[in-house]
Design a protein around this motif. Structure first.
Motif, mmCIF file in Angstrom:
data_model
loop_
_atom_site.group_PDB
_atom_site.id
_atom_site.type_symbol
_atom_site.label_atom_id
_atom_site.label_comp_id
_atom_site.label_asym_id
_atom_site.label_seq_id
_atom_site.Cartn_x
_atom_site.Cartn_y
_atom_site.Cartn_z
ATOM 1 N N SER A 1 40.413 -27.197 -35.261
ATOM 2 C CA SER A 1 40.607 -27.624 -36.644
ATOM 3 C C SER A 1 42.054 -28.058 -36.865
ATOM 4 O O SER A 1 42.989 -27.404 -36.385
ATOM 5 N N GLU A 2 42.232 -29.147 -37.591
ATOM 6 C CA GLU A 2 43.585 -29.643 -37.876
ATOM 7 C C GLU A 2 44.378 -28.642 -38.700
ATOM 8 O O GLU A 2 45.617 -28.633 -38.651
ATOM 9 N N ARG A 3 43.712 -27.815 -39.457
ATOM 10 C CA ARG A 3 44.395 -26.844 -40.323
ATOM 11 C C ARG A 3 44.590 -25.495 -39.635
ATOM 12 O O ARG A 3 45.150 -24.571 -40.230
ATOM 13 N N GLY A 4 44.133 -25.370 -38.421
ATOM 14 C CA GLY A 4 44.247 -24.103 -37.715
ATOM 15 C C GLY A 4 45.667 -23.822 -37.256
ATOM 16 O O GLY A 4 46.538 -24.702 -37.237
ATOM 17 N N GLN A 5 45.912 -22.578 -36.870
ATOM 18 C CA GLN A 5 47.211 -22.156 -36.364
ATOM 19 C C GLN A 5 47.249 -22.329 -34.846
ATOM 20 O O GLN A 5 46.259 -22.096 -34.159
ATOM 21 N N MET A 6 48.405 -22.750 -34.338
ATOM 22 C CA MET A 6 48.561 -22.929 -32.897
ATOM 23 C C MET A 6 48.408 -21.587 -32.186
ATOM 24 O O MET A 6 49.094 -20.609 -32.514
ATOM 25 N N HIS A 7 47.509 -21.541 -31.207
ATOM 26 C CA HIS A 7 47.306 -20.305 -30.451
ATOM 27 C C HIS A 7 48.514 -19.996 -29.571
ATOM 28 O O HIS A 7 48.818 -18.819 -29.324
ATOM 29 N N ILE A 8 49.190 -21.040 -29.114
ATOM 30 C CA ILE A 8 50.391 -20.881 -28.284
ATOM 31 C C ILE A 8 51.547 -21.568 -29.015
ATOM 32 O O ILE A 8 51.436 -22.732 -29.404
ATOM 33 N N SER A 9 52.636 -20.864 -29.172
ATOM 34 C CA SER A 9 53.785 -21.440 -29.888
ATOM 35 C C SER A 9 54.767 -22.055 -28.901
ATOM 36 O O SER A 9 54.720 -21.813 -27.696
ATOM 37 N N GLY A 10 55.662 -22.882 -29.443
ATOM 38 C CA GLY A 10 56.720 -23.495 -28.628
ATOM 39 C C GLY A 10 56.276 -24.727 -27.867
ATOM 40 O O GLY A 10 56.914 -25.105 -26.878
ATOM 41 N N ILE A 11 55.199 -25.385 -28.319
ATOM 42 C CA ILE A 11 54.682 -26.566 -27.613
ATOM 43 C C ILE A 11 55.201 -27.839 -28.256
ATOM 44 O O ILE A 11 55.184 -27.993 -29.479
#
Length: 452
Positions: free
Chosen positions: A228-238
């Motif tokens: 989903s475009e509104r979802g939170q990134m499962h992995i940060s720093g990308i």
């Protein structure tokens, strides 16, 4: 009974091919601390499995955007990618055209009722027609939104499995390696990011994903957001980029290119990219390709480019060392013969949950890992098992690539080679390393850079 006796005689004949006697290498005294079934030469993984978050994201994306005949498309794409070859070089085409011109010229000159201009025109048409029929027609892949979804369904799980197995080699052999930065060239749907995060998620802080296709970068980001475009990134720093940074001043601890070298249009471009990737490498450079003859040759081409140097921009003077799978830096013995058998490995994985997929699949791949400077000096000479291990009563057949740059076939027995080596060999599988030294070979002498 006759068939079994024939096979036994065949294996016995093969075992006589070996020119050196392997013996257990217990310099680190590992057998006093671990059982044979867990000896440090075992590199294999259990069945690789995509994280649940990634699997759920794929299902969400494909349910939301229906792709008609998805099963047929994934099968066709897998078959096409497996059979894909390198683009033909212009010089090779010119040489082939000259050979054909000489061949057809002899036939054309004896055709009556043709003047010199007609003969030249016919000769030209014959050469071009033959070239079209006999030359491989390489085409760049067009990663549209629709094609990206098909690629996601076809290659996400298998690519993740192969990259995970290659990265496992570093994780297990160099436990102190804790990368903070990752550069993924040809990042596609993000298999490398997910695989690296599974292993070093606690230390990795920055992921640089480079792919020339904007739609693939968007798709990879959607997977990381759960579909989903509104979802939170499962992995940060990308961070996503469409162009590979070329400056040697900023290096990444871990640099990976998986199934991307064959996307480059010619040798010159592959050479430029390989040199740039090595320039950007601070710790390890990992290359993964299909386990075909073509994929293996792409890696051997990259191996020569890195080991022989030639890059004019050298900021990091630590030498390039082959970390895996080769126990040497000599010419690949599998390319020495006329058969040109690829050096490949197999990793089992749990495929995405589609109705047409089985519960367990296998990915056949080739990989190559370089390190900045020598790493793991104590066991770098251990032979690599490069084929299925055949277990027989009181003996084991092992095909290995050794530090002398040669392929060896050994029928290992407890009586001849010692109980420790025999038990270790029985626990080895294709892709593992045999914790042994080969007598009459000196790693210090044979493991030299071919350019030296």
């Amino acid at each position: 009974m006759l068939a079994s006796r024939t096979r036994f005689q065949h294996f016995r004949a093969l075992s006589s091919v070996t020119s050196a006697m392997p013996q257990i290498d217990n310099s680190s005294d590992f057998l006093s601390r671990v059982p044979h079934r867990k000896h440090p030469g075992i590199m294999r993984m259990n069945v690789a499995r995509l994280p649940k978050e990634a699997q759920d994201a794929v299902q969400t994306l494909l349910q939301r955007t229906v792709v008609r005949h998805l099963e047929d498309h994934t099968t066709s794409l897998n078959n096409y990618l497996w059979s894909r070859k390198r683009p033909p070089e212009d010089k090779d085409l010119r040489e082939r055209a000259m050979e054909l011109e000489k061949k057809f010229e002899e036939k054309t000159q004896f055709i009556p009722d043709l003047n010199i201009y007609q003969k030249e025109e016919k000769l030209k048409n014959d050469v071009l027609s033959s070239l079209r029929k006999k030359s491989y027609h390489w085409q760049p892949l067009n990663y549209t939104e629709q094609f990206g979804l098909v690629y996601l369904a076809a290659r996400f799980d298998g690519g993740f499995a192969a990259v995970s197995r290659a990265l496992q080699e570093i994780y297990q052999r160099v436990p102190e390696f804790s990368p903070k930065t990752l550069l993924d060239f040809g990042s596609g749907v993000g298999s490398v990011t997910w695989a690296a995060h599974e292993i070093w998620g606690k230390t990795l802080k920055e992921y640089m994903c480079v792919d020339s296709s904007a739609s693939m970068n968007t798709l990879s980001e959607l997977v990381l957001k759960g579909g989903s475009e509104r979802g939170q990134m499962h992995i940060s720093g990308i961070h996503f980029r469409q162009f590979l940074p070329v400056s040697p001043k900023v290096q990444s601890d871990l640099v990976v290119s998986a199934y991307s070298l064959n996307e480059l249009p010619n040798f010159s471009e592959r050479e430029r990219v390989i040199q740039t990737l090595w320039r950007k490498t601070g710790g390890f450079l990992v290359l993964v390709e299909n386990g075909t003859r073509e994929g293996h040759q792409l890696l051997m081409e990259a191996r020569d480019i890195v080991l022989k140097g030639g890059d004019k921009e050298v900021w990091d003077h630590r030498p390039a060392c082959v970390f895996a799978p080769c126990p040497h830096q000599l010419e690949c013995p599998k390319l020495a013969g006329s058969s040109q058998i690829p050096c490949n490995f197999v990793q089992k994985y749990e495929p995405l949950k589609f109705s047409w997929n089985s519960s367990v699949s296998s990915e056949k791949f080739s990989f190559l890992i370089f390190s900045r400077g020598p790493v793991g000096e104590n066991d770098k000479h251990w032979p690599r098992v490069v084929g299925p291990v055949l277990l027989r009563p009181r003996h084991v057949h092992c095909n290995t690539c050794c530090s002398d740059g040669k392929l060896h076939h050994d029928a290992i027995t407890a009586k001849k080679h010692g109980k420790d080596l025999y038990r270790c060999a029985r626990k080895c599988e294709w892709g593992d390393r045999l914790p042994a030294m080969i007598a009459n070979s000196s790693p210090d002498e044979t493991d030299k850079d071919p350019a030296s």
